[in-house]
Design a protein around this motif. Sequence first.
Motif, PDB file in Angstrom:
ATOM      1  N   THR A  77      -0.135  10.830   4.038  1.00 24.48           N
ATOM      2  CA  THR A  77      -0.946  11.828   4.740  1.00 24.48           C
ATOM      3  C   THR A  77      -0.831  13.131   3.957  1.00 24.48           C
ATOM      4  OG1 THR A  77      -0.490  10.801   6.859  1.00 24.48           O
ATOM      5  CG2 THR A  77      -1.190  13.099   6.924  1.00 24.48           C
ATOM      6  N   ARG A  85       0.817  -1.220   0.000  1.00 23.56           N
ATOM      7  CA  ARG A  85       0.000   0.000   0.000  1.00 23.56           C
ATOM      8  C   ARG A  85       0.849   1.268   0.000  1.00 23.56           C
ATOM      9  NH1 ARG A  85       1.457   2.096   5.138  1.00 23.56           N
ATOM     10  NH2 ARG A  85       0.285   1.155   6.828  1.00 23.56           N
ATOM     11  N   TYR A 117      -4.663   7.602  14.514  1.00 24.94           N
ATOM     12  CA  TYR A 117      -3.941   6.911  13.440  1.00 24.94           C
ATOM     13  C   TYR A 117      -3.899   5.386  13.634  1.00 24.94           C
ATOM     14  CZ  TYR A 117       0.429   4.888  11.696  1.00 24.94           C
ATOM     15  OH  TYR A 117       1.355   4.037  11.173  1.00 24.94           O
ATOM     16  N   ALA A 151       0.229   4.869   1.702  1.00 21.16           N
ATOM     17  CA  ALA A 151      -0.693   5.442   2.698  1.00 21.16           C
ATOM     18  C   ALA A 151      -0.246   6.858   3.079  1.00 21.16           C
ATOM     19  CB  ALA A 151      -0.749   4.533   3.925  1.00 21.16           C
ATOM     20  N   GLU A 161      -4.543   9.187   3.854  1.00 19.03           N
ATOM     21  CA  GLU A 161      -4.685   9.222   5.317  1.00 19.03           C
ATOM     22  C   GLU A 161      -4.963  10.657   5.789  1.00 19.03           C
ATOM     23  OE1 GLU A 161      -1.806   6.570   7.227  1.00 19.03           O
ATOM     24  OE2 GLU A 161      -3.225   5.061   6.562  1.00 19.03           O
ATOM     25  N   ARG A 185       7.573   0.965   5.028  1.00 22.18           N
ATOM     26  CA  ARG A 185       7.490   2.386   5.397  1.00 22.18           C
ATOM     27  C   ARG A 185       8.726   2.763   6.212  1.00 22.18           C
ATOM     28  NH1 ARG A 185       2.605   1.333   9.866  1.00 22.18           N
ATOM     29  NH2 ARG A 185       3.942   0.161  11.266  1.00 22.18           N
TER      30      ARG A 185
HETATM   31  N1  GLU Z   1       0.160   8.144   6.771  1.00 23.06           N
HETATM   32  C1  GLU Z   1       1.457   7.939   7.370  1.00 23.06           C
HETATM   33  C2  GLU Z   1       2.452   8.933   6.803  1.00 23.06           C
HETATM   34  O1  GLU Z   1       2.235   9.502   5.756  1.00 23.06           O
HETATM   35  C3  GLU Z   1       1.965   6.540   7.120  1.00 23.06           C
HETATM   36  C4  GLU Z   1       1.281   5.561   7.951  1.00 23.06           C
HETATM   37  C5  GLU Z   1       1.741   4.141   7.777  1.00 23.06           C
HETATM   38  O2  GLU Z   1       2.511   3.840   6.860  1.00 23.06           O
HETATM   39  O3  GLU Z   1       1.334   3.315   8.571  1.00 23.06           O
HETATM   40  O4  GLU Z   1       3.469   9.151   7.440  1.00 23.06           O
END
Ligand code: GLU
Length: 312
Positions: free
Chosen positions: A10, A6, A192, A8, A42, A210
């Motif tokens: 923000t 994924r 979150y 994800a 997100e 990540r």
């Molecule tokens: N949305 C978060 C960010 O942009 C990442 C969250 C995740 O990878 O669990 O830092």
Amino acid sequence: MSIMGRFAPTPSGRLHIGNVYALLCAWAHARQRGGTLVLRIEDLDALRCPKEYADLIAEDLQWLGLDWDEGAYLGKDCDKYFQSRRSEIYQEYLNRLEKDGHLFPCFCSRGELHAADAPHLSDGRYRYPGTCRNLTKEEIAIKRFIRPPALRVRVNDVPINFVDEHYGVQTYILEEDSGDFIVQRSDGVFAYHLAVVVDDALMGVNEIVRGRDLLDSVPVQLYLYKLLGFTPPQYCHIPLLVDQDGRRLAKRDKDLDIGVLREKYTPETIIGYLAWQIGLISKNEKITAKEFLQIFDVNKLPHEDIILKGEI
Ligand code: GLU
């Protein structure tokens, strides 16, 4: 088992080079194994995340040559991949935690927690000291007049072990490391950890790549996976890109913002520069996203953070 990775992001600003690197790695890691990817926006805290930034993220990903198979900006139901549209779903899982007795209301303000004798961890975070853990019904009723509570999940002292693909075996004890954690803020915004676990589980995500700044969030998330009866994903955290002073690159470094970079460079120049920075190629030369995918190997990445060197 087929892999589902994924993106994800923000959307609290335009992507910067550190985000691009993490997204490239997540994409290459899934695609190399024949996996698919979902794009989830997100934007839980809708006030901090204007829709324009989400639109730009999707556009920047495409410009870079990174594709996804389901999620935001694809298909007719794609709005459901914006966290800001998923409150009812989070509420349902919150209710489940409540019903099973895992939650308690917490009336502490952030300032109180920081100022009081909350034990500070070495990296500046604090452990929740359990202030509101055992309030009586009467105390709760009185405090509700003063301010609305956040909701926290009660944790325990059972060690949580997991293997991160890059950082290896990790052991945490939540009660000692973070304490009871928030799943809904006092202003009603879902936290979150709850959103990410519910979304990854419901969207079938089984591989998460990540930045290592989120390695510490895994035990909290695994705890929620267990309470909610979901199967946890595989985790692979990657080192952060940092500046010469060891500071994490952030949205404040405007010259490394993809909007600025796009005016000066091609996607191949940016991807080649990143591949060179992280040790996948020996000199700074242009490569496409597809070429990055062929050479990406998480084992070639260091465990320490990567200090950006040289000019793009
Ligand atoms: N949305 C978060 C960010 O942009 C990442 C969250 C995740 O990878 O669990 O830092």
